[in-house]
Design a protein around this motif. Structure first.
Motif, PDB file in Angstrom:
ATOM      1  N   LEU A  81      22.386  35.055  18.349  1.00 21.26           N
ATOM      2  CA  LEU A  81      21.918  36.007  17.066  1.00 21.26           C
ATOM      3  C   LEU A  81      20.469  35.554  16.678  1.00 21.26           C
ATOM      4  O   LEU A  81      19.844  36.117  15.840  1.00 21.26           O
ATOM      5  CB  LEU A  81      22.802  35.881  16.135  1.00 21.26           C
ATOM      6  N   GLY A  82      19.827  34.588  17.476  1.00 21.83           N
ATOM      7  CA  GLY A  82      18.649  34.226  17.320  1.00 21.83           C
ATOM      8  C   GLY A  82      18.578  33.147  16.012  1.00 21.83           C
ATOM      9  O   GLY A  82      19.516  32.572  15.417  1.00 21.83           O
ATOM     10  N   GLN A  83      17.194  32.702  15.505  1.00 19.58           N
ATOM     11  CA  GLN A  83      17.030  31.628  14.658  1.00 19.58           C
ATOM     12  C   GLN A  83      15.989  31.897  13.792  1.00 19.58           C
ATOM     13  O   GLN A  83      15.343  32.862  13.857  1.00 19.58           O
ATOM     14  CB  GLN A  83      16.741  30.505  15.444  1.00 19.58           C
ATOM     15  N   MET A  84      15.800  31.409  12.656  1.00 18.61           N
ATOM     16  CA  MET A  84      15.071  31.658  11.723  1.00 18.61           C
ATOM     17  C   MET A  84      13.453  31.169  12.350  1.00 18.61           C
ATOM     18  O   MET A  84      13.179  30.127  12.941  1.00 18.61           O
ATOM     19  CB  MET A  84      15.114  30.682  10.416  1.00 18.61           C
ATOM     20  N   PRO A  85      12.526  31.849  11.910  1.00 15.67           N
ATOM     21  CA  PRO A  85      11.216  31.761  12.368  1.00 15.67           C
ATOM     22  C   PRO A  85      10.585  30.476  11.551  1.00 15.67           C
ATOM     23  O   PRO A  85      10.762  30.110  10.441  1.00 15.67           O
ATOM     24  CB  PRO A  85      10.406  32.919  11.967  1.00 15.67           C
ATOM     25  N   GLY A  86       9.783  29.724  12.366  1.00 16.69           N
ATOM     26  CA  GLY A  86       9.196  28.573  11.969  1.00 16.69           C
ATOM     27  C   GLY A  86      10.144  27.515  11.802  1.00 16.69           C
ATOM     28  O   GLY A  86      11.315  27.346  12.454  1.00 16.69           O
ATOM     29  N   GLY A  87       9.836  26.368  11.019  1.00 19.55           N
ATOM     30  CA  GLY A  87      10.714  25.405  10.927  1.00 19.55           C
ATOM     31  C   GLY A  87      11.326  25.301   9.586  1.00 19.55           C
ATOM     32  O   GLY A  87      10.934  25.960   8.521  1.00 19.55           O
ATOM     33  N   PHE A  88      12.515  24.698   9.445  1.00 22.99           N
ATOM     34  CA  PHE A  88      13.314  24.697   8.335  1.00 22.99           C
ATOM     35  C   PHE A  88      13.145  22.895   8.080  1.00 22.99           C
ATOM     36  O   PHE A  88      13.725  22.367   8.658  1.00 22.99           O
ATOM     37  CB  PHE A  88      14.751  25.041   8.592  1.00 22.99           C
ATOM     38  N   PRO A  89      12.826  22.631   6.737  1.00 16.24           N
ATOM     39  CA  PRO A  89      12.794  21.261   6.249  1.00 16.24           C
ATOM     40  C   PRO A  89      14.164  20.680   6.250  1.00 16.24           C
ATOM     41  O   PRO A  89      15.076  21.077   5.390  1.00 16.24           O
ATOM     42  CB  PRO A  89      11.983  21.161   4.979  1.00 16.24           C
ATOM     43  N   PHE A 105       0.839  -1.075   0.015  1.00 24.69           N
ATOM     44  CA  PHE A 105      -0.014   0.067   0.042  1.00 24.69           C
ATOM     45  C   PHE A 105       0.864   1.267   0.063  1.00 24.69           C
ATOM     46  O   PHE A 105       2.215   1.171   0.289  1.00 24.69           O
ATOM     47  CB  PHE A 105      -0.932  -0.109   1.113  1.00 24.69           C
ATOM     48  N   SER A 106       0.315   2.375  -0.369  1.00 25.89           N
ATOM     49  CA  SER A 106       0.970   3.807  -0.168  1.00 25.89           C
ATOM     50  C   SER A 106       0.694   4.281   1.063  1.00 25.89           C
ATOM     51  O   SER A 106      -0.146   3.974   1.549  1.00 25.89           O
ATOM     52  CB  SER A 106       0.616   4.673  -1.437  1.00 25.89           C
ATOM     53  N   MET A 107       1.838   4.944   1.480  1.00 31.65           N
ATOM     54  CA  MET A 107       1.476   5.493   2.893  1.00 31.65           C
ATOM     55  C   MET A 107       2.056   6.899   3.196  1.00 31.65           C
ATOM     56  O   MET A 107       2.845   7.563   2.231  1.00 31.65           O
ATOM     57  CB  MET A 107       2.652   4.695   3.893  1.00 31.65           C
ATOM     58  N   LEU A 108       1.296   7.635   3.668  1.00 35.36           N
ATOM     59  CA  LEU A 108       1.335   9.021   4.095  1.00 35.36           C
ATOM     60  C   LEU A 108       1.049   9.257   5.541  1.00 35.36           C
ATOM     61  O   LEU A 108       0.030   9.282   6.031  1.00 35.36           O
ATOM     62  CB  LEU A 108       0.445   9.967   3.242  1.00 35.36           C
ATOM     63  N   PHE A 109       2.321   9.658   6.240  1.00 31.40           N
ATOM     64  CA  PHE A 109       2.186  10.128   7.473  1.00 31.40           C
ATOM     65  C   PHE A 109       2.522  11.480   7.744  1.00 31.40           C
ATOM     66  O   PHE A 109       3.609  11.944   7.199  1.00 31.40           O
ATOM     67  CB  PHE A 109       2.956   9.261   8.478  1.00 31.40           C
ATOM     68  N   ALA A 110       2.028  12.060   8.566  1.00 30.51           N
ATOM     69  CA  ALA A 110       2.145  13.668   9.005  1.00 30.51           C
ATOM     70  C   ALA A 110       1.898  13.843  10.335  1.00 30.51           C
ATOM     71  O   ALA A 110       0.887  13.459  11.104  1.00 30.51           O
ATOM     72  CB  ALA A 110       1.270  14.423   8.052  1.00 30.51           C
ATOM     73  N   ALA A 111       2.870  14.297  11.280  1.00 31.63           N
ATOM     74  CA  ALA A 111       2.807  14.961  12.528  1.00 31.63           C
ATOM     75  C   ALA A 111       3.039  16.431  12.458  1.00 31.63           C
ATOM     76  O   ALA A 111       3.911  16.944  12.184  1.00 31.63           O
ATOM     77  CB  ALA A 111       3.557  14.167  13.147  1.00 31.63           C
ATOM     78  N   GLY A 112       1.743  17.001  12.848  1.00 31.07           N
ATOM     79  CA  GLY A 112       1.870  18.577  12.795  1.00 31.07           C
ATOM     80  C   GLY A 112       1.709  19.220  11.429  1.00 31.07           C
ATOM     81  O   GLY A 112       1.554  18.548  10.501  1.00 31.07           O
ATOM     82  N   ALA A 113       1.671  20.580  11.364  1.00 26.52           N
ATOM     83  CA  ALA A 113       1.408  21.220  10.047  1.00 26.52           C
ATOM     84  C   ALA A 113       2.702  21.113   9.196  1.00 26.52           C
ATOM     85  O   ALA A 113       3.653  21.133  10.021  1.00 26.52           O
ATOM     86  CB  ALA A 113       0.982  22.557  10.379  1.00 26.52           C
ATOM     87  N   SER A 118       4.514  23.521   7.949  1.00 25.37           N
ATOM     88  CA  SER A 118       5.749  24.625   8.236  1.00 25.37           C
ATOM     89  C   SER A 118       5.834  24.709   9.687  1.00 25.37           C
ATOM     90  O   SER A 118       6.552  25.680  10.249  1.00 25.37           O
ATOM     91  CB  SER A 118       4.872  25.681   7.666  1.00 25.37           C
ATOM     92  N   GLN A 119       5.217  23.716  10.493  1.00 26.22           N
ATOM     93  CA  GLN A 119       5.197  23.883  11.909  1.00 26.22           C
ATOM     94  C   GLN A 119       6.859  23.268  12.281  1.00 26.22           C
ATOM     95  O   GLN A 119       7.313  22.338  11.904  1.00 26.22           O
ATOM     96  CB  GLN A 119       4.080  23.173  12.779  1.00 26.22           C
ATOM     97  N   ALA A 120       7.389  23.967  13.406  1.00 24.03           N
ATOM     98  CA  ALA A 120       8.661  23.443  13.865  1.00 24.03           C
ATOM     99  C   ALA A 120       8.514  22.134  14.651  1.00 24.03           C
ATOM    100  O   ALA A 120       7.480  22.121  15.424  1.00 24.03           O
ATOM    101  CB  ALA A 120       9.087  24.560  14.664  1.00 24.03           C
ATOM    102  N   GLY A 121       9.306  21.246  14.593  1.00 27.82           N
ATOM    103  CA  GLY A 121       9.006  19.952  14.975  1.00 27.82           C
ATOM    104  C   GLY A 121       8.313  18.822  14.213  1.00 27.82           C
ATOM    105  O   GLY A 121       8.047  17.682  14.584  1.00 27.82           O
ATOM    106  N   ALA A 122       7.671  19.282  13.091  1.00 29.40           N
ATOM    107  CA  ALA A 122       6.698  18.555  12.187  1.00 29.40           C
ATOM    108  C   ALA A 122       7.421  17.647  11.613  1.00 29.40           C
ATOM    109  O   ALA A 122       8.830  17.580  11.195  1.00 29.40           O
ATOM    110  CB  ALA A 122       5.988  19.315  11.380  1.00 29.40           C
ATOM    111  N   VAL A 123       6.890  16.135  11.132  1.00 26.96           N
ATOM    112  CA  VAL A 123       7.540  15.320  10.682  1.00 26.96           C
ATOM    113  C   VAL A 123       6.700  14.870   9.334  1.00 26.96           C
ATOM    114  O   VAL A 123       5.426  14.747   9.745  1.00 26.96           O
ATOM    115  CB  VAL A 123       7.631  14.109  11.524  1.00 26.96           C
ATOM    116  N   SER A 124       7.086  14.263   8.290  1.00 30.05           N
ATOM    117  CA  SER A 124       6.307  13.852   7.035  1.00 30.05           C
ATOM    118  C   SER A 124       7.056  12.712   6.583  1.00 30.05           C
ATOM    119  O   SER A 124       8.005  12.612   6.162  1.00 30.05           O
ATOM    120  CB  SER A 124       5.882  14.910   6.421  1.00 30.05           C
TER     121      SER A 124
END
Length: 299
Positions: free
Chosen positions: A249-257, A165-173, A175-181
């Motif tokens: 100096l801070g970090q980029m907003p949101g998540g970086f893939p 079967f094909s599989m698609l898993f998503a945790a979080g949105a 663009s959200q930091a900590g999201a997994v796909s």
């Protein structure tokens, strides 16, 4: 002399009548003989000259019954259905399902959607040492609403995904930091000609995961991130510093893939009612290593 004299004395008209009678008798005798012989000869000639088919076939004896041949059914005649035992029907259905789903019956999961929560643990690394070696920079745990969708194996470019079967898993949105796909496969649209000008199918099937499923147990492994095709769809979103090794100096907003590395696994129980799965992996740049558990219910 006396006898001859007597004969000569018979009157002439008597002698003529006697001669006529004798001749008539001789003629009748000849005709009678010829008639019997001629009839037999003519009958024999007629019988031999006639064709064999002109003779009537002999009739069967009255005491011997004549049996008619059994009728042979034609292709157009409807056939009488034959009852098939229930065990044979069950075996046939099971074998067809096994062929359809690669011997595992996984086609029953096509179209299943699971929803639940993923509990995620992350170890973050950097290379901010004096010698540039990799070090652990921090850890974090959190949870995210998650979904898992299963479907028919995808097809494109004359090929079909080799997974059950094909599989698609998503945790979080996305663009959200900590999201997994996780995505097992994808059909990408490319140019209809290659660099040499040769025609190629513009629908390119990319398979990322090797999925095994049997007896309600899932054993999946990421085998090819497809970074060379620049179609990276298995990702872990994590913030990045504006300047490497300068957290002040801070970090980029949101998540970086960050692309997930080959060898990431997704295993555990998966059936028609629910899923209880564990994932372990890391990103290709070595910045993030993660582990999470997903518990979901089929809807």
């Amino acid at each position: 002399m006396a006898a001859m004299t007597r004969v000569r004395r018979v009157p002439g008209f008597v002698r003529g009548r006697l001669a006529a009678a004798v001749c008539a008798g001789l003629v009748c005798a000849c005709l009678a003989g010829c008639g019997h012989g001629g009839a037999a000869t003519a009958g024999a000639s007629t019988a031999s000259a006639g064709p064999p088919s002109s003779a009537a076939p002999p009739s069967p004896p009255a005491s011997a019954p004549v049996s008619s041949p059994e009728a042979t059914p034609s292709a157009d005649d409807p056939q009488t259905p034959t009852d098939t035992p229930a065990t044979e029907e069950a075996t046939t259905a099971a074998s067809q399902e096994a062929v359809t789903a690669g011997g595992s019956g996984a086609s029953a999961l096509w179209g299943k959607a699971y929803s639940g929560t993923a509990s995620i643990s992350v170890d973050v690394y950097d290379y901010c040492t004096t010698d540039g070696s990799r070090r652990l920079a921090g850890s974090r745990t959190y949870s995210m609403s998650s979904t898992l969708d299963l479907g028919r194996p995808q097809a494109g470019g004359g090929r079909t995904e080799g997974n059950p079967f094909s599989m698609l898993f998503a945790a979080g949105a996305p663009s959200q930091a900590g999201a997994v796909s996780f995505r097992s496969s994808s059909v990408s649209t490319v140019s209809s000609v290659d660099l040499a000008g040769h025609y190629r199918d513009p629908n390119l099937l990319l398979t990322y995961w090797d999925i095994g499923w049997s007896g309600g147990e899932l054993n999946a492994r990421l085998t090819d991130p497809h970074a060379s095709e620049a179609v990276v769809l298995n990702l872990f979103n994590w913030p990045s510093l504006l300047v490497a090794c300068r957290s002040d100096l801070g970090q980029m907003p949101g998540g970086f893939p960050h692309a997930l590395a080959a060898g990431t696994t997704f295993t555990g129980r998966l059936d028609g009612s629910g899923a209880s799965l564990t994932a372990r992996g890391a990103t290709t740049d070595g910045v993030v290593a993660f582990r999470f558990t997903f518990d979901g219910t089929a809807s």
